[in-house]
Motif scaffolding. Structure first.
Motif, PDB file in Angstrom:
ATOM      1  N   ILE A  21      26.150   6.007   3.087  1.00  0.00           N
ATOM      2  CA  ILE A  21      25.122   5.865   2.060  1.00  0.00           C
ATOM      3  C   ILE A  21      24.738   7.266   1.568  1.00  0.00           C
ATOM      4  CG2 ILE A  21      22.725   5.185   1.617  1.00  0.00           C
ATOM      5  CD1 ILE A  21      24.482   2.802   1.826  1.00  0.00           C
ATOM      6  N   GLU A  22      24.562   7.390   0.267  1.00  0.00           N
ATOM      7  CA  GLU A  22      24.205   8.683  -0.317  1.00  0.00           C
ATOM      8  C   GLU A  22      23.000   9.281   0.402  1.00  0.00           C
ATOM      9  OE1 GLU A  22      22.764  10.530  -4.624  1.00  0.00           O
ATOM     10  OE2 GLU A  22      23.410   8.450  -4.463  1.00  0.00           O
ATOM     11  N   PRO A  23      23.094  10.536   0.859  1.00  0.00           N
ATOM     12  CA  PRO A  23      22.005  11.142   1.622  1.00  0.00           C
ATOM     13  C   PRO A  23      20.779  11.433   0.754  1.00  0.00           C
ATOM     14  CG  PRO A  23      23.699  12.770   1.150  1.00  0.00           C
ATOM     15  CD  PRO A  23      24.251  11.441   0.707  1.00  0.00           C
ATOM     16  N   GLY A  24      19.665  11.706   1.417  1.00  0.00           N
ATOM     17  CA  GLY A  24      18.447  12.092   0.713  1.00  0.00           C
ATOM     18  C   GLY A  24      17.464  10.964   0.475  1.00  0.00           C
ATOM     19  N   LYS A  25      17.817   9.756   0.887  1.00  0.00           N
ATOM     20  CA  LYS A  25      16.907   8.627   0.685  1.00  0.00           C
ATOM     21  C   LYS A  25      15.850   8.599   1.785  1.00  0.00           C
ATOM     22  CE  LYS A  25      20.681   5.897  -1.321  1.00  0.00           C
ATOM     23  NZ  LYS A  25      20.268   6.013  -2.725  1.00  0.00           N
ATOM     24  N   LYS A  26      14.653   8.217   1.410  1.00  0.00           N
ATOM     25  CA  LYS A  26      13.549   8.122   2.347  1.00  0.00           C
ATOM     26  C   LYS A  26      13.268   6.653   2.645  1.00  0.00           C
ATOM     27  CE  LYS A  26       9.994   9.558   4.708  1.00  0.00           C
ATOM     28  NZ  LYS A  26      10.102  10.399   5.898  1.00  0.00           N
ATOM     29  N   VAL A  27      13.099   6.321   3.923  1.00  0.00           N
ATOM     30  CA  VAL A  27      12.814   4.949   4.329  1.00  0.00           C
ATOM     31  C   VAL A  27      11.437   4.889   4.983  1.00  0.00           C
ATOM     32  CG1 VAL A  27      13.546   2.974   5.722  1.00  0.00           C
ATOM     33  CG2 VAL A  27      15.271   4.496   4.715  1.00  0.00           C
ATOM     34  N   TYR A  28      10.643   3.911   4.569  1.00  0.00           N
ATOM     35  CA  TYR A  28       9.346   3.657   5.178  1.00  0.00           C
ATOM     36  C   TYR A  28       9.377   2.269   5.800  1.00  0.00           C
ATOM     37  CZ  TYR A  28       7.903   7.481   2.108  1.00  0.00           C
ATOM     38  OH  TYR A  28       7.807   8.683   1.464  1.00  0.00           O
ATOM     39  N   LEU A  29       9.069   2.170   7.075  1.00  0.00           N
ATOM     40  CA  LEU A  29       8.972   0.878   7.748  1.00  0.00           C
ATOM     41  C   LEU A  29       7.505   0.492   7.851  1.00  0.00           C
ATOM     42  CD1 LEU A  29      11.500   1.423  10.710  1.00  0.00           C
ATOM     43  CD2 LEU A  29      11.957   0.466   8.430  1.00  0.00           C
ATOM     44  N   ALA A  30       7.147  -0.626   7.251  1.00  0.00           N
ATOM     45  CA  ALA A  30       5.781  -1.158   7.337  1.00  0.00           C
ATOM     46  C   ALA A  30       5.799  -2.249   8.398  1.00  0.00           C
ATOM     47  CB  ALA A  30       5.335  -1.714   5.984  1.00  0.00           C
ATOM     48  N   VAL A  31       5.468  -1.871   9.622  1.00  0.00           N
ATOM     49  CA  VAL A  31       5.630  -2.750  10.780  1.00  0.00           C
ATOM     50  C   VAL A  31       4.309  -3.427  11.121  1.00  0.00           C
ATOM     51  CG1 VAL A  31       6.372  -2.888  13.186  1.00  0.00           C
ATOM     52  CG2 VAL A  31       7.434  -1.214  11.644  1.00  0.00           C
ATOM     53  N   ALA A  32       4.330  -4.746  11.235  1.00  0.00           N
ATOM     54  CA  ALA A  32       3.128  -5.509  11.578  1.00  0.00           C
ATOM     55  C   ALA A  32       3.367  -6.290  12.868  1.00  0.00           C
ATOM     56  CB  ALA A  32       2.770  -6.475  10.446  1.00  0.00           C
ATOM     57  N   ALA A  77       0.830  -1.205   0.000  1.00  0.00           N
ATOM     58  CA  ALA A  77       0.000   0.000   0.000  1.00  0.00           C
ATOM     59  C   ALA A  77       0.865   1.256   0.000  1.00  0.00           C
ATOM     60  CB  ALA A  77      -0.928  -0.010   1.218  1.00  0.00           C
ATOM     61  N   ILE A  78       1.969   1.227   0.731  1.00  0.00           N
ATOM     62  CA  ILE A  78       2.882   2.377   0.742  1.00  0.00           C
ATOM     63  C   ILE A  78       3.509   2.551  -0.634  1.00  0.00           C
ATOM     64  CG2 ILE A  78       5.035   3.286   1.706  1.00  0.00           C
ATOM     65  CD1 ILE A  78       4.309   1.837   4.328  1.00  0.00           C
ATOM     66  N   VAL A  79       3.942   1.446  -1.236  1.00  0.00           N
ATOM     67  CA  VAL A  79       4.524   1.507  -2.581  1.00  0.00           C
ATOM     68  C   VAL A  79       3.512   2.069  -3.571  1.00  0.00           C
ATOM     69  CG1 VAL A  79       5.375   0.120  -4.514  1.00  0.00           C
ATOM     70  CG2 VAL A  79       6.212  -0.328  -2.201  1.00  0.00           C
ATOM     71  N   ASP A  80       2.258   1.632  -3.466  1.00  0.00           N
ATOM     72  CA  ASP A  80       1.219   2.130  -4.373  1.00  0.00           C
ATOM     73  C   ASP A  80       1.076   3.647  -4.262  1.00  0.00           C
ATOM     74  OD1 ASP A  80       0.697  -0.387  -5.329  1.00  0.00           O
ATOM     75  OD2 ASP A  80      -1.075  -0.723  -4.078  1.00  0.00           O
ATOM     76  N   GLN A  81       1.080   4.158  -3.046  1.00  0.00           N
ATOM     77  CA  GLN A  81       0.935   5.606  -2.872  1.00  0.00           C
ATOM     78  C   GLN A  81       2.167   6.349  -3.386  1.00  0.00           C
ATOM     79  OE1 GLN A  81      -0.782   7.782   0.155  1.00  0.00           O
ATOM     80  NE2 GLN A  81      -2.253   6.250   0.830  1.00  0.00           N
ATOM     81  N   LEU A  82       3.340   5.768  -3.185  1.00  0.00           N
ATOM     82  CA  LEU A  82       4.547   6.390  -3.724  1.00  0.00           C
ATOM     83  C   LEU A  82       4.492   6.456  -5.244  1.00  0.00           C
ATOM     84  CD1 LEU A  82       7.319   4.801  -1.472  1.00  0.00           C
ATOM     85  CD2 LEU A  82       6.702   7.213  -1.577  1.00  0.00           C
ATOM     86  N   GLN A  83       4.004   5.387  -5.854  1.00  0.00           N
ATOM     87  CA  GLN A  83       3.886   5.362  -7.309  1.00  0.00           C
ATOM     88  C   GLN A  83       2.837   6.365  -7.794  1.00  0.00           C
ATOM     89  OE1 GLN A  83       3.525   0.878  -7.801  1.00  0.00           O
ATOM     90  NE2 GLN A  83       4.871   1.380  -9.516  1.00  0.00           N
ATOM     91  N   ASN A  84       1.751   6.486  -7.056  1.00  0.00           N
ATOM     92  CA  ASN A  84       0.722   7.454  -7.440  1.00  0.00           C
ATOM     93  C   ASN A  84       1.261   8.879  -7.377  1.00  0.00           C
ATOM     94  OD1 ASN A  84      -1.206   5.477  -7.885  1.00  0.00           O
ATOM     95  ND2 ASN A  84      -2.034   5.583  -5.802  1.00  0.00           N
ATOM     96  N   ALA A  85       2.121   9.127  -6.375  1.00  0.00           N
ATOM     97  CA  ALA A  85       2.693  10.465  -6.224  1.00  0.00           C
ATOM     98  C   ALA A  85       3.839  10.698  -7.202  1.00  0.00           C
ATOM     99  CB  ALA A  85       3.188  10.658  -4.789  1.00  0.00           C
ATOM    100  N   ASN A  86       4.409   9.598  -7.720  1.00  0.00           N
ATOM    101  CA  ASN A  86       5.541   9.676  -8.652  1.00  0.00           C
ATOM    102  C   ASN A  86       5.274   8.720  -9.809  1.00  0.00           C
ATOM    103  OD1 ASN A  86       7.754  11.232  -6.883  1.00  0.00           O
ATOM    104  ND2 ASN A  86       6.718   9.752  -5.568  1.00  0.00           N
ATOM    105  N   PRO A  87       4.458   9.126 -10.792  1.00  0.00           N
ATOM    106  CA  PRO A  87       3.999   8.230 -11.863  1.00  0.00           C
ATOM    107  C   PRO A  87       5.118   7.571 -12.664  1.00  0.00           C
ATOM    108  CG  PRO A  87       2.716  10.245 -11.835  1.00  0.00           C
ATOM    109  CD  PRO A  87       3.855  10.462 -10.898  1.00  0.00           C
TER     110      PRO A  87
END
Length: 205
Positions: A129-140, A23-33
């Motif tokens: 690691i090259e700066p500027g990367k965004k990390v999302y943790l999908a914790v269950a 679901a997070i990936v889907d929203q990222l793709q929607n925001a970045n076609p």
């Protein structure tokens, strides 16, 4: 945007962390076609737990490695290259016995390499690691660890933020699906978690 989606649950379609990560990936793709997505399921071909040959290869100059050491370092080099190429990293994190899965821990052990992804300085460790990367943790998790008594025993999110921060990945957002084993909460846990995802807000964090 290059999106890397790491899966660490062996439960496939039944996994709450995979559903939340998707679901997070889907929203990222929607925001970045025009984005691309690389899915790496760590449970399909688990990274080997570190053995002597891996550690030897990490600390041996490339030109001096034996064929065995060259093979041993291959997983690590590939994982680091994959990480470096990503602009956003989505990590599915099932909570097992108060910790991360062994497959995710093995991946971390292969990407955390002194002199490659971080270095020690007189002022403490410094991420490479090259700066500027965004990390999302999908914790269950079956229990509740974001608040209440469970917050004191949340060893997963603090550990991951520390381990990723060592490498320079400090822009970390956490999305949780909680209470998946608690009657009265499990029935709506995923619905509540999906409703909490707002990538625009997360990107602004």
């Amino acid at each position: 945007m290059n999106i890397l989606h790491l899966i660490s649950s062996p439960r496939k379609w039944a996994s709450a962390s995979i559903q939340l990560g998707n679901a997070i990936v889907d929203q990222l793709q929607n925001a970045n076609p025009n984005s691309t997505v690389t899915v790496h399921d760590l449970t399909d071909k688990p990274f080997p737990h570190l053995e002597e040959v891996h550690l030897q290869s990490f600390f041996t100059p490339t030109e001096n490695r034996s064929p065995e050491q060259q093979e041993a370092v291959r997983h690590s080099d590939q994982a680091i290259a994959e990480l470096q190429a990503a602009d956003a990293i989505v990590i599915g994190v099932p909570v097992y016995n108060f910790g991360v899965s062994s497959t995710l821990k093995a991946w971390i052990d292969h990407i955390a390499r002194a002199g490659v992804t971080f270095r020690y300085t007189a002022n403490g460790p410094e991420g490479l690691i090259e700066p500027g990367k965004k990390v999302y943790l999908a914790v269950a998790s079956g229990g509740i660890f974001s608040e209440g008594p469970g917050a004191a025993i949340d060893f997963v999110v603090p550990y991951l933020k520390t381990a990723l921060g060592l490498l320079g990945l400090t822009d970390v957002s956490v999305v949780r699906v909680e209470g998946t084993s608690i009657p009265g909460l499990k029935e709506t846990a995923m619905e509540k978690a999906l409703a909490s995802i707002n990538v625009e807000q997360l990107l602004a964090v």
